[in-house]
Design a protein around this motif. Structure first.
Motif, PDB file in Angstrom:
ATOM      1  N   ASP A 283     -49.996   2.962 110.749  1.00  0.00           N
ATOM      2  CA  ASP A 283     -50.823   2.175 110.158  1.00  0.00           C
ATOM      3  C   ASP A 283     -51.821   1.682 111.184  1.00  0.00           C
TER       4      ASP A 283
ATOM      5  N   TYR B 292     -66.127   2.920 109.899  1.00  0.00           N
ATOM      6  CA  TYR B 292     -66.903   2.174 108.794  1.00  0.00           C
ATOM      7  C   TYR B 292     -67.528   1.135 109.368  1.00  0.00           C
TER       8      TYR B 292
ATOM      9  N   ARG C  17     -65.826  -2.400 106.425  1.00  0.00           N
ATOM     10  CA  ARG C  17     -64.587  -2.551 106.984  1.00  0.00           C
ATOM     11  C   ARG C  17     -63.405  -2.433 106.253  1.00  0.00           C
TER      12      ARG C  17
ATOM     13  N   TRP D 116     -63.810  -1.277 103.237  1.00  0.00           N
ATOM     14  CA  TRP D 116     -63.284   0.236 102.623  1.00  0.00           C
ATOM     15  C   TRP D 116     -62.567   0.849 103.508  1.00  0.00           C
ATOM     16  N   GLY D 117     -62.875   0.826 104.859  1.00  0.00           N
ATOM     17  CA  GLY D 117     -62.143   1.470 105.937  1.00  0.00           C
ATOM     18  C   GLY D 117     -60.675   1.279 105.657  1.00  0.00           C
ATOM     19  N   ILE D 118     -60.265   0.012 105.918  1.00  0.00           N
ATOM     20  CA  ILE D 118     -58.794  -0.271 105.857  1.00  0.00           C
ATOM     21  C   ILE D 118     -58.205   0.180 104.767  1.00  0.00           C
TER      22      ILE D 118
ATOM     23  N   GLU E 298     -59.226   2.697 102.904  1.00  0.00           N
ATOM     24  CA  GLU E 298     -58.890   4.228 102.790  1.00  0.00           C
ATOM     25  C   GLU E 298     -58.071   4.691 103.998  1.00  0.00           C
ATOM     26  N   TYR E 299     -57.751   4.004 104.968  1.00  0.00           N
ATOM     27  CA  TYR E 299     -56.974   4.373 106.088  1.00  0.00           C
ATOM     28  C   TYR E 299     -55.628   3.671 106.083  1.00  0.00           C
ATOM     29  N   ALA E 300     -55.491   2.553 105.799  1.00  0.00           N
ATOM     30  CA  ALA E 300     -54.319   2.007 106.077  1.00  0.00           C
ATOM     31  C   ALA E 300     -52.922   2.525 105.257  1.00  0.00           C
TER      32      ALA E 300
END
Lengths: 351, 351
Positions: free
Chosen positions: A266, A277, B270, B272-274, B276-278
């Motif tokens: 994570d 991003y 940001r 979106w980035g979290i 998409e990746y968390a």
């Protein structure tokens, strides 16, 4: 001797690699030396600075051709140029922001650099990637011998080499290793390790050396004792202690991978998401996320990056290098936007 | 009358749309009613609860066929099922976590729901997307008339409808609008708006109504005064006040777009980035980021999502819906992992 500026950041140590490179980013050994019969740089009478500068320059010019040192007079450089050198770990903040005649000499690989008229007349350092203190010492020792045959150093049979600050007297040797210790930070063991480091008579310094802050879980560990022991004993002790810290970090990484893999993944993927991003980011925050990506590479959670690419991004997203890339000066908030754009572009190439 | 459970979250309001949908997520009007000649639900003697339940059930069963209400006895539902209903805004936390005979009736579009034996015998509510208090009132008023022709309500010629809590006496009407106010939060004007709301005799409540917390910059604004004024006057006043708040939020959004676009884009991307990746994420954090994505959609910074898709994600990433999707109970930390996986998969479909 070439007279130019190192805007190309392709220093040898950036390639990464070397023993324990997953944790030991770089090894550095520096020797502090002063010329006999000259006021030390910290003396109130600054009149010797120029003659020291020309004596050292002459000594470097008389080195065999193959050494190819670049000579760079710091007081003639712009603020941006001085900070490029600082970010490249070629000079200290003290030399970058100081005043008066002072210089830098460095070899083509940028693995050896010599500051003239910093706290001492000469600060000669060698920098390698990985845990290679002996290699770094061998390089700087060779240069030391070459210079010593051309200039007389201030030396006392009783104390050894004399230096501006008593903490350097004796060998004048400071060895330091930049360690990447994210797992010890994540598992909250880092303070315990710091205490052990102090007990082993070593110091923890920040990313740009003395008086600077640690960033992105990068810590410079260096020896405190310079006097009363041989260079080889100091380095052997350092190396043993550093290896112990490396084994703690390795154990913490294994622990995280075994017991807290979702949390570890994570943290790493969130950092990726933010770097991919974000539209504005400070250099401190960028380093924190690049540090997590570095952990991702060595734990094989990320496979689209290399240690070298992260090392380059860490360097290039610093304020001076970023302005160099952009081609003009940027205010702090403009830099944060340019940095985000640069990092976003760099990471998208790896997808 | 159909007897089943609403595991399909396709309530009409989820589609979004309606006047001012960029800020006004949903409008709700509820009427509190009690049956004459029965102890109120808050009375120490609980013996009337079952007869109230069957009287109300009979009333619903005698409604014309077309209404097609589903009847759901809450004390027979599992904990998961009760929380699905709560997350779908069909019942209150009080009804979900209460005890004793209590029920829910709702229409096929899930736009009208009736709680039986909550704080009052009947809590009838209509829920629409956008700012449509009059439409919501019209729907619930129609049902109220239909039930009133079948059951006698506790009513005083002097005070109006009698309720368990004096704050509902009179019309028994509570109108509330769920507003999305991220720009007022980002520009630090939200406290000023809250003060104005209190001065206009309205209350700010959390995401799941009274006693719950605001999440993701979603605020429920509702009237405080229920007595001494007609329903239409209360609703007209509410609508005017809500429109004023909407214009403040719109102005704050324009200000951000004009003067702080990089910051706004940064916050949205940001998030979106979290998402998409968390690899693990709590429902509070997910809501915060989905809230930012919602702002991204209405400001046209994001173009790959719709308000409806965000509204669905907001609902589906809540604990009970998430467990429903996964098909089994999950502990809190397992939910955080499942939620991150679900959101990651959902967002990657839109790229």
């Amino acid at each position: 001797m070439d007279i130019s500026l190192p805007f190309d950041p392709a220093a040898a140590w950036l390639a990464g690699g070397g023993p324990d490179a997953a944790i030991a980013v770089t090894s550095r050994v520096r020797l502090a030396r002063n010329l006999a019969n000259h006021n030390f740089p910290t003396h109130p009478d600054q009149s010797d600075r120029s003659s020291v500068l020309s004596d050292v320059r002459n000594a470097f010019q008389s080195l065999p051709d193959g050494d190819g040192y670049t000579w760079c007079e710091i007081d003639r450089q712009s603020n941006l140029e001085r900070h490029l050198l600082l970010e490249s770990h070629l000079i200290s903040r003290e030399l970058a922001d100081g005043t008066g005649p002072r210089a830098l000499a460095f070899n083509p690989a940028k693995s050896i650099s010599v500051m003239v008229n910093e706290e001492d007349h000469l600060r000669m350092q060698a920098l390698c990637s990985g845990l290679r203190l002996k290699d770094a010492f061998a390089s700087v020792d060779q240069l030391d011998n070459a210079i010593a045959s051309r200039l007389a150093f201030a030396y006392s049979p009783l104390f050894g080499y004399l230096t501006s600050c008593p903490t350097n007297v004796g060998t004048g040797l400071r060895a330091s290793v930049m360690l990447h210790l994210p797992a010890l930070v994540m598992t909250s063991h880092i303070e315990k390790v710091f205490r052990a480091i102090y007990e082993m008579h070593m110091a923890v310094r920040g990313f740009y050396g003395e008086g600077t802050e640690a960033m992105g879980d990068f810590y410079q560990i260096s020896n405190q004792i310079t006097c009363g022991r041989s260079e080889n004993d100091i380095l052997a002790d350092m190396e043993a202690s550093i290896k112990a810290i490396i084994s703690y970090e390795n154990r913490a990484r294994e622990e995280l991978l075994e017991r807290e893999r979702p949390r570890l993944e994570d943290v790493i993927w969130r950092s990726w998401g933010i770097l991919e991003y974000a539209r504005q980011i400070t250099s401190e925050e960028a380093m924190r996320h690049l540090s997590n990506l570095r952990l991702g590479v060595v734990t094989k959670i990320l496979d689209s990056l290399t240690l070298e690419s992260i090392q380059r991004l860490l360097l290039l997203c610093q304020p001076a290098h970023l302005q160099q890339i952009e081609g003009h000066n940027l205010e702090s908030d403009e830099r944060d936007i340019a940095r985000a754009t640069f990092l976003r572009g760099s990471l998208s190439l790896t997808r």
